[in-house]
Design a protein around this motif. Structure first.
Motif, PDB file in Angstrom:
ATOM      1  N   ASP A  50       0.822  -1.217   0.000  1.00  0.00           N
ATOM      2  CA  ASP A  50       0.000   0.000   0.000  1.00  0.00           C
ATOM      3  C   ASP A  50       0.854   1.265   0.000  1.00  0.00           C
ATOM      4  O   ASP A  50       0.422   2.324   0.445  1.00  0.00           O
ATOM      5  CB  ASP A  50      -0.966   0.010   1.192  1.00  0.00           C
ATOM      6  CG  ASP A  50      -0.272   0.233   2.533  1.00  0.00           C
ATOM      7  OD1 ASP A  50       0.980   0.157   2.588  1.00  0.00           O
ATOM      8  OD2 ASP A  50      -0.975   0.484   3.531  1.00  0.00           O
ATOM      9  N   ALA A  51       2.087   1.146  -0.528  1.00  0.00           N
ATOM     10  CA  ALA A  51       2.972   2.312  -0.582  1.00  0.00           C
ATOM     11  C   ALA A  51       2.839   3.088  -1.885  1.00  0.00           C
ATOM     12  O   ALA A  51       3.115   4.295  -1.927  1.00  0.00           O
ATOM     13  CB  ALA A  51       4.424   1.872  -0.393  1.00  0.00           C
ATOM     14  N   LEU A  52       2.412   2.422  -2.950  1.00  0.00           N
ATOM     15  CA  LEU A  52       2.329   3.027  -4.279  1.00  0.00           C
ATOM     16  C   LEU A  52       1.067   2.500  -4.943  1.00  0.00           C
ATOM     17  O   LEU A  52       1.017   1.350  -5.373  1.00  0.00           O
ATOM     18  CB  LEU A  52       3.576   2.657  -5.093  1.00  0.00           C
ATOM     19  CG  LEU A  52       3.673   3.175  -6.522  1.00  0.00           C
ATOM     20  CD1 LEU A  52       3.721   4.702  -6.547  1.00  0.00           C
ATOM     21  CD2 LEU A  52       4.899   2.587  -7.218  1.00  0.00           C
ATOM     22  N   THR A 110      -1.388  -1.561 -21.096  1.00  0.00           N
ATOM     23  CA  THR A 110      -1.205  -1.608 -19.647  1.00  0.00           C
ATOM     24  C   THR A 110      -0.247  -0.501 -19.227  1.00  0.00           C
ATOM     25  O   THR A 110       0.406   0.133 -20.062  1.00  0.00           O
ATOM     26  CB  THR A 110      -0.621  -2.959 -19.199  1.00  0.00           C
ATOM     27  OG1 THR A 110       0.688  -3.117 -19.770  1.00  0.00           O
ATOM     28  CG2 THR A 110      -1.504  -4.118 -19.637  1.00  0.00           C
ATOM     29  N   PHE A 111      -0.158  -0.277 -17.916  1.00  0.00           N
ATOM     30  CA  PHE A 111       0.869   0.623 -17.402  1.00  0.00           C
ATOM     31  C   PHE A 111       1.335   0.145 -16.036  1.00  0.00           C
ATOM     32  O   PHE A 111       0.642  -0.606 -15.343  1.00  0.00           O
ATOM     33  CB  PHE A 111       0.380   2.081 -17.342  1.00  0.00           C
ATOM     34  CG  PHE A 111      -0.714   2.358 -16.337  1.00  0.00           C
ATOM     35  CD1 PHE A 111      -0.417   2.685 -15.013  1.00  0.00           C
ATOM     36  CD2 PHE A 111      -2.053   2.321 -16.714  1.00  0.00           C
ATOM     37  CE1 PHE A 111      -1.423   2.955 -14.091  1.00  0.00           C
ATOM     38  CE2 PHE A 111      -3.064   2.594 -15.805  1.00  0.00           C
ATOM     39  CZ  PHE A 111      -2.749   2.912 -14.486  1.00  0.00           C
ATOM     40  N   ASP A 112       2.537   0.573 -15.668  1.00  0.00           N
ATOM     41  CA  ASP A 112       3.144   0.245 -14.381  1.00  0.00           C
ATOM     42  C   ASP A 112       3.454   1.537 -13.631  1.00  0.00           C
ATOM     43  O   ASP A 112       3.604   2.607 -14.237  1.00  0.00           O
ATOM     44  CB  ASP A 112       4.456  -0.532 -14.564  1.00  0.00           C
ATOM     45  CG  ASP A 112       4.303  -1.782 -15.412  1.00  0.00           C
ATOM     46  OD1 ASP A 112       3.212  -2.382 -15.381  1.00  0.00           O
ATOM     47  OD2 ASP A 112       5.274  -2.148 -16.097  1.00  0.00           O
ATOM     48  N   LEU A 113       3.582   1.420 -12.320  1.00  0.00           N
ATOM     49  CA  LEU A 113       4.099   2.495 -11.483  1.00  0.00           C
ATOM     50  C   LEU A 113       5.364   1.990 -10.797  1.00  0.00           C
ATOM     51  O   LEU A 113       5.409   0.850 -10.332  1.00  0.00           O
ATOM     52  CB  LEU A 113       3.083   2.919 -10.422  1.00  0.00           C
ATOM     53  CG  LEU A 113       1.710   3.406 -10.907  1.00  0.00           C
ATOM     54  CD1 LEU A 113       0.830   3.753  -9.709  1.00  0.00           C
ATOM     55  CD2 LEU A 113       1.839   4.599 -11.838  1.00  0.00           C
ATOM     56  N   VAL A 114       6.384   2.841 -10.736  1.00  0.00           N
ATOM     57  CA  VAL A 114       7.641   2.488 -10.081  1.00  0.00           C
ATOM     58  C   VAL A 114       8.074   3.661  -9.207  1.00  0.00           C
ATOM     59  O   VAL A 114       8.053   4.816  -9.659  1.00  0.00           O
ATOM     60  CB  VAL A 114       8.750   2.162 -11.105  1.00  0.00           C
ATOM     61  CG1 VAL A 114      10.054   1.822 -10.389  1.00  0.00           C
ATOM     62  CG2 VAL A 114       8.329   1.014 -12.014  1.00  0.00           C
ATOM     63  N   ALA A 115       8.443   3.377  -7.962  1.00  0.00           N
ATOM     64  CA  ALA A 115       8.924   4.415  -7.050  1.00  0.00           C
ATOM     65  C   ALA A 115      10.231   3.957  -6.415  1.00  0.00           C
ATOM     66  O   ALA A 115      10.361   2.797  -6.010  1.00  0.00           O
ATOM     67  CB  ALA A 115       7.883   4.714  -5.979  1.00  0.00           C
ATOM     68  N   ASN A 159       4.164  -1.230  -8.833  1.00  0.00           N
ATOM     69  CA  ASN A 159       2.750  -1.587  -8.943  1.00  0.00           C
ATOM     70  C   ASN A 159       2.516  -1.849 -10.426  1.00  0.00           C
ATOM     71  O   ASN A 159       2.353  -0.918 -11.216  1.00  0.00           O
ATOM     72  CB  ASN A 159       1.865  -0.441  -8.436  1.00  0.00           C
ATOM     73  CG  ASN A 159       0.407  -0.836  -8.334  1.00  0.00           C
ATOM     74  OD1 ASN A 159      -0.100  -1.605  -9.135  1.00  0.00           O
ATOM     75  ND2 ASN A 159      -0.277  -0.292  -7.336  1.00  0.00           N
ATOM     76  N   ASN A 160       2.533  -3.124 -10.805  1.00  0.00           N
ATOM     77  CA  ASN A 160       2.663  -3.483 -12.213  1.00  0.00           C
ATOM     78  C   ASN A 160       1.375  -3.973 -12.850  1.00  0.00           C
ATOM     79  O   ASN A 160       0.513  -4.553 -12.206  1.00  0.00           O
ATOM     80  CB  ASN A 160       3.726  -4.576 -12.370  1.00  0.00           C
ATOM     81  CG  ASN A 160       5.118  -4.069 -12.089  1.00  0.00           C
ATOM     82  OD1 ASN A 160       5.412  -2.884 -12.273  1.00  0.00           O
ATOM     83  ND2 ASN A 160       5.992  -4.949 -11.621  1.00  0.00           N
TER      84      ASN A 160
END
Length: 550
Positions: A431-433, A525-530, A539-540
């Protein structure tokens, strides 16, 4: 025969190298198989993927503008022609989607290849190669046309070619020695050549519009492609092609057609004195079992260096559409779905309970959460010996101070009470990103033959993680000259902080990305990376279809 024997030994070695991984218990998530499993098994109903629809029933045809054609035969032909130029000794070729670049060759006549690859494009993604979709389509074809009597085990992991491969698809006018050599190059001996041809020619037929030298072109609105069928049950994966050949009653134009030069099936079926085709005619089960073995090998013929997954079995309990929306009042709205495979033991009073854990690995106050289902949440198979599923959805509210880390799924039926712990670790859920689905959106604008596709991603980022970089990463589809398939280039865009969400401990970040692609294009599709001093969080694989429209 010496070459056939040598090639067969090489193929066995290649098959072991390419497929023999140590069997492991499935743990969710597994990016190598999760999407492919859904495409293969979710046929009709809630969260259906739709590929199986193209060959269900067996005589279905997506292109309704022309009669005398079936997707089933054309999808199977596409898979074989893609594989047929393989050289197993050198490790070149196999099912790699190079067929998309090879449709202008005389050995690949007809509309089948371009139209099949064009249909498959909707299922191609960064996690499902066009080569995998071609193999999936062939496996679904055989399953549908045999009503589940032949389930070809499916493995993923194929890689797409970026250019045409060598020539070498066997042609009807070639002599038996040429065919024997071609199949040996592919890794099949004489007996296996006979079996594979019989399996491939139990559905469909020869189209006069493509092969007027073999069958007549007819003026028939019900048969615009001028198809002459291989057997009387052309839309049924059975042994009729063998029984009718042995009985000398075959209508197969490649066995008893008017052009003796193109009677390739006659020459091939008699290559061993008629022994195998006779045994295939005598036993429907022997026919099916032979085809299952040979077709699995055909679909697993891949270029050297490609590592296939384990056989993809249906997953008994599988999460889907997990989202956490962060609210400005210091709470999180937690929602998701759990797909459960039906085993015939479901009772009318079944309970599905979600045991949700916070960041401290303890149950959150609202746990367990009762997941709900109802009419319309079933996903049913089109044919026998494939699974059916029921989806249960859940939602709850959790304090952002408590958060979320994982969950278990408890299934209580009349005579059983089982808790699925995902191998003992729970189903992970960071639940961080977090993608914020209500604020994220996509759009598509048509521009001539292309479309301009835009995704706006909004992410809730936990402040205590102290991330220094938050990015939107999009697998950008890129059209290639000569094929309907695409390749993917990873594009990363820095997300900007737009506001702090009250006293929630989260901030909102936002970014947009656009690209042009011919027509609608593939699955997007899309991903999030932190990234930051405390580590990297991803978050893929959020599908564009799972967020709203702009």
């Amino acid at each position: 025969m010496a070459r056939a024997s040598s090639s067969w030994a090489v193929l066995l070695l290649a098959f072991v190298i390419n497929t023999n991984r140590a069997a492991a218990t499935y743990t969710w998530p597994n990016p190598d198989i999760d999407l492919l499993e859904s495409i293969f098994y979710q046929h009709n109903g809630f969260r259906q993927f739709g590929l199986a629809f193209g060959v269900s029933p067996c005589n279905n045809m997506a292109n309704t503008l022309e009669t005398g054609r079936d997707d089933s035969a054309e999808w199977f032909r596409t898979a074989y022609h893609d594989m047929a130029t393989a050289d197993v000794e050198s490790g070149i070729g196999g099912i790699d989607a190079s067929i998309g670049f090879e449709t202008e060759r005389t050995e690949n006549k007809g509309k089948a290849f371009n139209e099949s690859v064009g249909f498959f494009l909707a299922f191609q993604s960064s996690r499902s190669s066009m080569a995998d979709v071609i193999a999936l389509a062939a496996a679904l074809t055989v399953g549908s046309c045999s009503n589940g009597e032949v389930i070809v085990p499916f493995r993923g992991g194929r890689q797409d070619a970026l250019e045409a491969g060598p020539t070498g698809v066997p042609q009807p006018e070639e002599d038996l020695d040429s065919h024997t050599a071609a199949f040996a190059r592919q890794g099949f001996n004489v007996s296996e050549m006979i079996g594979l041809v019989a399996c491939g020619h139990t559905i469909g037929g020869v189209h006069g519009e493509n092969f007027p030298e073999i069958v007549d072109v007819v003026d028939d609105m019900d048969n615009q492609a001028s198809r002459q069928n291989f057997d009387e049950s052309f839309d049924n994966f059975d042994n009729s092609v063998a029984t009718q050949f042995v009985a000398n009653t075959s209508q197969n134009p490649l066995a008893f057609g008017r052009n003796e030069t193109t009677r390739s099936d006659f020459r091939i079926f008699n290559a061993d004195g008629g022994d195998l085709i006779r045994r295939m005619a005598e036993s429907q089960r022997f026919f099916w079992d032979t085809c299952a073995t040979l077709l699995e090998r055909m679909l697993n013929t891949v270029p050297k260096g490609v590592q296939l997954t384990d056989v993809i079995e249906p997953i008994a309990v599988k999460p889907n559409n997990l989202f956490i929306t962060v609210n400005s009042n210091g709470t999180q709205t937690v929602s998701g779905e759990v797909r459960i495979m039906e085993d015939g033991a479901t009772s009318t009073n079944r309970e599905v309970l979600i045991h949700l854990r916070g960041r401290d690995n303890e149950d959150v106050p609202s746990s367990p959460i009762a997941a709900q289902t109802g009419e319309g949440y079933e996903c049913l198979s089109y044919y026998n010996n494939m699974p059916n599923f029921t989806t249960y959805h859940f939602t709850t509210t959790v304090s952002t101070a408590v958060g979320v880390s994982s969950f278990d799924v408890q299934i209580k039926d009349e005579n059983s009470d089982v808790t699925n712990t995902n191998g003992g670790q729970g189903f992970p859920w960071q639940d961080a990103l977090l993608v914020q689905p209500a604020e994220s959106c996509t759009s598509r604008e048509s521009i001539d033959t292309r479309s301009n596709n835009t995704v706006k991603a909004v992410a809730a980022v936990r402040d205590d993680m102290e991330f220094e970089l938050v990015q939107l990463v999009v697998p950008k589809p890129v059209n290639m000259i000569g094929t309907y398939a695409v390749r993917f280039e990873e594009a990363a865009v820095d997300m900007k902080k737009v506001k702090t969400l009250g006293n929630s401990g989260y901030s909102l970040y936002e970014a947009s990305f656009s690209f042009l692609v011919i027509a609608v294009g593939p699955m997007k599709t899309f991903d999030l990376v932190a990234k930051g001093p405390k580590g990297t969080i991803e978050n893929n694989f959020t599908r564009w279809a799972d967020v709203g429209s702009c």
